[in-house]
Design a protein around this motif. Structure first.
Motif, mmCIF file in Angstrom:
data_model
loop_
_atom_site.group_PDB
_atom_site.id
_atom_site.type_symbol
_atom_site.label_atom_id
_atom_site.label_comp_id
_atom_site.label_asym_id
_atom_site.label_seq_id
_atom_site.Cartn_x
_atom_site.Cartn_y
_atom_site.Cartn_z
ATOM 1 N N ARG A 18 100.726 43.826 71.191
ATOM 2 C CA ARG A 18 100.487 44.757 72.298
ATOM 3 C C ARG A 18 98.992 44.999 72.493
ATOM 4 O O ARG A 18 98.504 45.023 73.625
ATOM 5 C CB ARG A 18 101.217 46.071 72.066
ATOM 6 N N LEU A 19 98.264 45.149 71.386
ATOM 7 C CA LEU A 19 96.823 45.340 71.516
ATOM 8 C C LEU A 19 96.166 44.097 72.097
ATOM 9 O O LEU A 19 95.254 44.194 72.927
ATOM 10 C CB LEU A 19 96.199 45.699 70.169
ATOM 11 N N ALA A 20 96.621 42.909 71.680
ATOM 12 C CA ALA A 20 96.081 41.675 72.248
ATOM 13 C C ALA A 20 96.321 41.636 73.755
ATOM 14 O O ALA A 20 95.429 41.267 74.535
ATOM 15 C CB ALA A 20 96.716 40.457 71.575
ATOM 16 N N ARG A 25 94.263 42.096 79.307
ATOM 17 C CA ARG A 25 94.273 42.727 80.633
ATOM 18 C C ARG A 25 92.899 43.332 80.934
ATOM 19 O O ARG A 25 92.370 43.185 82.053
ATOM 20 C CB ARG A 25 95.351 43.801 80.701
ATOM 21 N N TYR A 26 92.330 44.006 79.958
ATOM 22 C CA TYR A 26 90.997 44.593 80.128
ATOM 23 C C TYR A 26 89.964 43.507 80.442
ATOM 24 O O TYR A 26 89.148 43.657 81.351
ATOM 25 C CB TYR A 26 90.618 45.346 78.851
ATOM 26 N N ALA A 250 103.408 40.579 75.596
ATOM 27 C CA ALA A 250 103.673 40.924 76.997
ATOM 28 C C ALA A 250 103.718 42.432 77.163
ATOM 29 O O ALA A 250 104.375 43.131 76.387
ATOM 30 C CB ALA A 250 104.988 40.317 77.458
ATOM 31 N N LEU A 251 103.023 42.933 78.168
ATOM 32 C CA LEU A 251 103.188 44.314 78.580
ATOM 33 C C LEU A 251 104.388 44.408 79.521
ATOM 34 O O LEU A 251 104.960 43.399 79.923
ATOM 35 C CB LEU A 251 101.911 44.816 79.263
ATOM 36 N N GLU A 252 104.742 45.638 79.896
ATOM 37 C CA GLU A 252 105.996 45.845 80.621
ATOM 38 C C GLU A 252 106.035 45.173 81.988
ATOM 39 O O GLU A 252 107.107 44.861 82.503
ATOM 40 C CB GLU A 252 106.266 47.353 80.775
ATOM 41 N N GLU A 271 110.677 46.402 77.533
ATOM 42 C CA GLU A 271 111.527 46.767 78.669
ATOM 43 C C GLU A 271 110.757 46.434 79.947
ATOM 44 O O GLU A 271 109.795 47.098 80.290
ATOM 45 C CB GLU A 271 111.877 48.257 78.620
ATOM 46 N N LEU A 272 111.192 45.405 80.627
ATOM 47 C CA LEU A 272 110.426 44.889 81.746
ATOM 48 C C LEU A 272 110.661 45.702 83.026
ATOM 49 O O LEU A 272 111.773 46.155 83.299
ATOM 50 C CB LEU A 272 110.806 43.433 82.009
#
Length: 274
Positions: A18-20, A25-26, A250-252, A271-272
């Motif tokens: 999640r941090l990756a 994204r940043y 993957a983020l949501e 949870e997408l």
């Protein structure tokens, strides 16, 4: 047979992944004409450290930076530089890996720089993204690694592109690159190591617009296409769990995870927001 991961391992890998993903994204938000790849490197380094982690590429086998930035015909492992300025029309792959609480999270994405992108660069980027989708769908309990490679190769070549042979996906966990689990992005269906629950590995197809072959620059890291045509890459870290796959990086609202789900892949995490 590679060592399988425990539930505790998967929980730790979720946090690292999640941090990756948040870091990538940043980094992508920084991509614009006129910015240097070194500025992106510094920003990524600070973001990771401020979140209690370590930028895994830094000093890994002598690599000098905290992130990889690969522009246009660079396949992978491009080294950020103050002299390397992103230009309108470029494509750039940013490859992020973090070490959090002793576990690694690894992902990458190819970004457009500006709005005026050539047809060749758009095509290879779209094919690379779809190739990762196809690979993830094939990566399920009971299949074989050859099924993953075959799904990627068949799609990419049907679209008139080629698959780089010199770099592969890899097992990952407390070790950055696990030597006993390698994931080629080409191959024959029904062959290779059997995929079973508890495996965690990356899928990271590198797709070229032309010839699949590469050349290595004198720095010992930067790999470029042999014919000078564009190359693109997308990468996720996945865990084989239950009857599906957790895309740990993957983020949501991750578009690749959403597309996998829409195409029938059983994505169990996160949870997408479809």
């Amino acid at each position: 047979m590679p060592k399988l991961k425990s539930q505790d391992d998967i929980l730790k890998m979720r946090a690292a992944g999640r941090l990756a993903a948040q870091t990538l994204r940043y980094a992508g938000e920084l991509v614009k004409p006129g910015i240097s790849t070194e500025a992106i490197n510094q920003a990524v380094h600070n973001f990771i450290v401020e979140n209690g982690a370590y930028p895994s590429p830094l000093n890994y086998k002598g690599y000098p930076k905290s992130v990889c930035t690969s522009i246009n015909d660079v396949i992978c492992h491009g080294i950020p530089s103050e002299k390397e300025i992103l230009q309108e029309g470029d494509i750039v792959n940013i490859d992020v890996t973090v070490t959090l609480d002793g576990y690694f999270g690894d992902c990458s994405r190819t970004f457009y720089v500006g709005e005026h992108i050539s047809a060749e660069r758009i095509k290879v980027t779209e094919v690379a993204e779809e190739s990762l989708v196809r690979g993830i769908i094939a990566a399920k309990h009971g299949n074989r690694l050859g099924d993953v490679g075959s799904a990627i190769q068949n799609f990419a070549e049907k679209e008139g592109c080629s698959v780089v042979r010199d770099f592969v996906g890899h097992g990952i966990g407390k070790v950055f690159h696990e030597p006993d689990l390698q994931v080629p992005h080409y191959g024959k269906a029904g062959t290779g190591l059997k995929i079973v629950r508890g495996m965690i590995f990356t899928i990271e197809p590198m797709i070229n617009a032309g010839d699949w072959r590469m050349k290595m620059l004198k720095d010992g890291w930067t790999a470029k296409t042999l014919d000078g045509k564009a190359s693109a890459q997308f990468e996720h870290t996945i865990a084989i769990v239950g009857d599906g796959v957790e895309i740990l990086t993957a983020l949501e609202d991750d578009p690749i995870a959403i597309k996998v789900k829409k195409m029938g892949g059983n994505v169990l995490w996160p949870e997408l927001k479809v």
